[in-house]
Design a protein around this motif. Structure first.
Motif, PDB file in Angstrom:
ATOM      1  N   LEU A   4       0.796  -1.228   0.000  1.00 38.95           N
ATOM      2  CA  LEU A   4       0.000   0.000   0.000  1.00 38.95           C
ATOM      3  C   LEU A   4       0.830   1.280   0.000  1.00 38.95           C
ATOM      4  N   HIS A   5       2.118   1.179  -0.245  1.00 39.06           N
ATOM      5  CA  HIS A   5       2.956   2.393  -0.327  1.00 39.06           C
ATOM      6  C   HIS A   5       4.056   2.136  -1.340  1.00 39.06           C
ATOM      7  N   ALA A  38      -0.772  -0.070  -4.179  1.00 44.68           N
ATOM      8  CA  ALA A  38      -1.246   1.316  -4.218  1.00 44.68           C
ATOM      9  C   ALA A  38      -0.140   2.212  -4.752  1.00 44.68           C
ATOM     10  N   ALA A  39      -0.458   2.951  -5.815  1.00 42.29           N
ATOM     11  CA  ALA A  39       0.468   3.947  -6.347  1.00 42.29           C
ATOM     12  C   ALA A  39       0.315   5.213  -5.513  1.00 42.29           C
ATOM     13  N   LEU A  73      -3.502  -2.044  -9.668  1.00 36.98           N
ATOM     14  CA  LEU A  73      -3.139  -0.787  -9.018  1.00 36.98           C
ATOM     15  C   LEU A  73      -4.334  -0.139  -8.327  1.00 36.98           C
ATOM     16  N   TYR A  74      -4.023   0.594  -7.254  1.00 31.44           N
ATOM     17  CA  TYR A  74      -5.019   1.376  -6.541  1.00 31.44           C
ATOM     18  C   TYR A  74      -4.483   2.795  -6.360  1.00 31.44           C
ATOM     19  N   VAL A  75      -5.401   3.729  -6.220  1.00 31.92           N
ATOM     20  CA  VAL A  75      -5.022   5.140  -6.102  1.00 31.92           C
ATOM     21  C   VAL A  75      -4.744   5.498  -4.644  1.00 31.92           C
ATOM     22  N   GLY A  76      -3.632   6.188  -4.432  1.00 29.50           N
ATOM     23  CA  GLY A  76      -3.305   6.667  -3.095  1.00 29.50           C
ATOM     24  C   GLY A  76      -2.372   7.848  -3.190  1.00 29.50           C
ATOM     25  N   LEU A 100      -2.456   7.490   3.862  1.00 31.17           N
ATOM     26  CA  LEU A 100      -1.070   7.583   4.299  1.00 31.17           C
ATOM     27  C   LEU A 100      -0.732   9.028   4.643  1.00 31.17           C
ATOM     28  N   ILE A 101      -0.055   9.222   5.769  1.00 28.17           N
ATOM     29  CA  ILE A 101       0.445  10.549   6.110  1.00 28.17           C
ATOM     30  C   ILE A 101       1.939  10.445   6.415  1.00 28.17           C
TER      31      ILE A 101
END
Length: 232
Positions: A4-5, A38-39, A73-76, A100-101
């Protein structure tokens, strides 16, 4: 596995400079057993807003499919806390409440807990990226425990656990794992060679620290729930 990152989009901030490099990353990820990713370009440093990131992800997914790579892919976004809670809230992971922060690389701000509280009040669940590499956390790892108690989640970098970011980050990452303060293991990948999108090596180390079943949750169960918008 689910990552996810990852900075995989071509010609975006400090990820791969071209499509060839991005596809090479996708192949590395798939070969490692990562099939959902996640991109997460840097915000605001990439200069892209949510809609622009989504468009880039859709275009690159077409290239991945055309190349026959088994990767969804997923948007992030890897969003800097300096932009504030309101702007942060515009960059969720996929379409759910999680995001994500990224705190400054130099320190953990004194108002970190306030930011976590404000995001939660906005219906967002902040996931703190790679705190084991933050100087403030290296000095006082229990600061992360306080933020987890306040409602934040934590993602550590797989390569930290294998020593890729030095012995201090390795020790800190393992300390956070042992205390139950880690919810995700991600690659924070930037290229096919330097900081590649690989989770398996870090997963093995995590398995030795907290057990195989608990480690697998960090790369399978928990990220799947996050993409589905479910509670952990």
């Amino acid at each position: 596995m689910i990552d996810l990152h990852c900075h995989i989009l071509p010609d975006v901030d400090d990820g791969p400079s071209d499509l060839e490099g991005a596809l090479a990353m996708a192949r590395v990820a798939a070969a490692d057993g990562i099939h959902k990713l996640a991109a997460t370009p840097h915000v605001p440093y990439s200069g892209l807003d949510r809609a622009q990131i989504a468009a880039r992800v859709a275009a690159f997914q077409e290239e991945i499919d055309r190349a026959g790579i088994d990767l969804r892919l997923y948007v992030g976004a890897d969003a800097a806390t300096s932009i504030g809670a309101e702007a942060l809230a515009a960059h969720p992971l996929h379409d759910g409440p999680y995001q994500l922060i990224e705190f400054p690389h130099t320190h953990l701000p004194a108002d970190a807990g306030e930011l976590v509280f404000e995001l939660l009040n906005r219906g967002r669940v902040p996931i703190i990226t790679h705190p084991e590499r933050n100087p403030s956390v290296l000095r006082s790892p229990d600061l992360i425990g306080e933020l987890v108690a306040a409602g934040a989640l934590v993602q550590i970098t797989a390569e930290s656990l294998t020593g890729g970011f030095g012995p201090e980050s390795r020790a800190c990452g393992r300390h956070l794992l042992r205390n139950g303060w880690v919810h995700l293991l991600a690659s924070d990948g930037h290229s096919a060679d330097w900081r590649p999108p690989v989770l398996s090596k870090g997963l093995k180390v995590a398995g030795r620290v907290i057990g195989k079943a608990a480690a697998l949750k960090l790369v399978v169960d928990n990220p799947a729930k996050i993409l589905a918008g479910e509670g952990l």
